[in-house]
Design an enzyme around this catalytic site. Sequence first.
Site, short mmCIF file in Angstrom:
data_model
loop_
_atom_site.label_atom_id
_atom_site.label_comp_id
_atom_site.label_asym_id
_atom_site.label_seq_id
_atom_site.Cartn_x
_atom_site.Cartn_y
_atom_site.Cartn_z
CB ALA A 43 5.09 2.50 -0.50
CD GLU A 44 3.10 -0.65 3.12
OE1 GLU A 44 1.96 -0.71 3.66
OE2 GLU A 44 3.61 -1.57 2.48
CB THR A 45 -1.54 4.75 4.87
OG1 THR A 45 -1.40 5.56 3.69
CG2 THR A 45 -2.17 5.59 5.97
#
Length: 260
Positions: A43-45
């Site tokens: 979903a996120e880095t």
Amino acid sequence: MKIYQIDAFTNEVFSGNPAAVCPLDKWISADLMQKIAAENNLAETAFYVKNNEQYEIRWFTPTVEVDLCGHATLAAAFVLFNYENYTDNLINFFSPRSGDLTVTKEGNLLSLNFPVDTLEPLQLTSQITDGLNTKPQKAFKGKTDYLFVFDHEDEILNLEPDFEKLSKWPVRGIIVTAQGKTSDFVSRFFAPQSGINEDPVTGSAHTTLIPFWAKELKKTKFSAIQLSKRKGYLDCELLENRVCISGLAKCYLIGEIFVK
């Protein structure tokens, strides 16, 4: 390049929301950060760079850079506190898109201090609600997301949205919420516009949820559960024009990536 994968807003691996964290000595190009985030396919880095006494931070989904991300900020703080030799109990992050953000550590509990969202009522037209397949009771627009309020937790749990339709809405994502059975409120978050059909646990969505439920329930401290398959557990507090979002985290992976 060093990489960590942290499960945020949980006390055990394989639950909560996984985020990749890449500490940097200096900024690399946005194009390379986007490629790394796409390769990670989480979903996120989060990427951060130390700048004097602050840490500049940026967040990428597999397809876009976003203005604010709670769980990846929690994950970045967890990395600093536990693996990158940060010895204080307060981290000052700075986002070019969202300003000053802090994370404090008390035991194993990490607390995000984020700016509060602002809400405007939305008329419940078929154009607004088409794609949810269940009609909400109320609708609002925040800075980047729509918020839809339902009567019961079971409606949130059983919601089966049409992601193709939701992907065409002009917002970052869609928050759905109701009062909880064992918590003050529950929620889910859908963001096909940002490359994620359903985000497991969304810290930034609680900058919208907390002021809404503070007004509804007439109190300032809450327990919250995000009802994704992985589930996430958050302690929340309204602090005037800021919110405090607290949770635990677990490390799943430490490794290296090769970009050349």
